[in-house]
Write an enzyme that holds these catalytic residues in place. Sequence first.
Site, PDB file in Angstrom:
ATOM      1  N   VAL A  13       0.831  -1.200   0.000  1.00  0.00           N
ATOM      2  CA  VAL A  13       0.000   0.000   0.000  1.00  0.00           C
ATOM      3  C   VAL A  13       0.870   1.256   0.000  1.00  0.00           C
ATOM      4  O   VAL A  13       0.511   2.266  -0.610  1.00  0.00           O
ATOM      5  CB  VAL A  13      -0.985  -0.023   1.183  1.00  0.00           C
ATOM      6  N   ASP A  20      -1.632   6.593   2.453  1.00  0.00           N
ATOM      7  CA  ASP A  20      -0.429   6.770   3.264  1.00  0.00           C
ATOM      8  C   ASP A  20      -0.738   6.576   4.742  1.00  0.00           C
ATOM      9  O   ASP A  20       0.112   6.112   5.504  1.00  0.00           O
ATOM     10  CB  ASP A  20       0.158   8.165   3.010  1.00  0.00           C
ATOM     11  N   GLY A  40       0.226   2.446   7.522  1.00  0.00           N
ATOM     12  CA  GLY A  40       0.680   2.322   8.902  1.00  0.00           C
ATOM     13  C   GLY A  40      -0.304   1.556   9.764  1.00  0.00           C
ATOM     14  O   GLY A  40       0.081   0.740  10.607  1.00  0.00           O
ATOM     15  N   SER A  42       7.755  -2.257  10.645  1.00  0.00           N
ATOM     16  CA  SER A  42       9.196  -2.467  10.479  1.00  0.00           C
ATOM     17  C   SER A  42       9.895  -1.145  10.211  1.00  0.00           C
ATOM     18  O   SER A  42       9.279  -0.181   9.738  1.00  0.00           O
ATOM     19  CB  SER A  42       9.466  -3.426   9.306  1.00  0.00           C
ATOM     20  N   ASP A  52       6.648   9.859   0.918  1.00  0.00           N
ATOM     21  CA  ASP A  52       5.900  11.094   1.205  1.00  0.00           C
ATOM     22  C   ASP A  52       6.594  12.293   0.583  1.00  0.00           C
ATOM     23  O   ASP A  52       5.957  13.160  -0.029  1.00  0.00           O
ATOM     24  CB  ASP A  52       5.785  11.318   2.714  1.00  0.00           C
TER      25      ASP A  52
END
Length: 197
Positions: free
Chosen positions: A31, A65, A69, A79, A90
């Site tokens: 992703v 984005d 996470g 990780s 980003d």
Amino acid sequence: MLDTHGRSIVQPSIEKTGKFLLKIGLNANHVTVIALIVGISASCLVYFGMPAWGVVVLWISGFLDAVDGSMARQSNTSSSWGTVLDVTFDRVVEGGILIALALRHPDPAILFLFLLLAISIIFTMTIFLTVGAVSDKQSYKSFYYQPGLAERTEGFILFSLMVLFQPHLKLWTIVFLVVEIVTGLQRLLEAKRILTD
């Protein structure tokens, strides 16, 4: 600021999307790469004169984005490598928007403002990442996430204003520049406080 104080509002959507993407076999790093590709596509749309679509696609990239996470935390696969990819991509997406606008507006005054804006982003991100690396404080991220006036959402809002209101590009670039400088100084002062206690 909005990421820190408004995250709880959008977190349920982020988590549901993350669960769905995990269910269909994607992982967080997949992703992250998809968010990069979508973000670069936003720059292409801006360059080719489709600013509204560019902004829509940019925000989809930003949403993904946030989802990556959440996926890493849900699947217990967070990780250091994923963090490096996330933060690096980003900046690539942000740089892409600046490049697209610079190619459409090669006026030296605008290009100079873009240079100052890029330097201010580097200044702010250097403090952010360095404090994250050396601080013992914890956050929901894989490193200490310094709050500030301009976080990811504010950056997207300001990029959106630059893209959508290009006749006033100088104004919005100056506003963005000031916000970045204030954020950098804010984070520098916080760093002095938490690292010298």
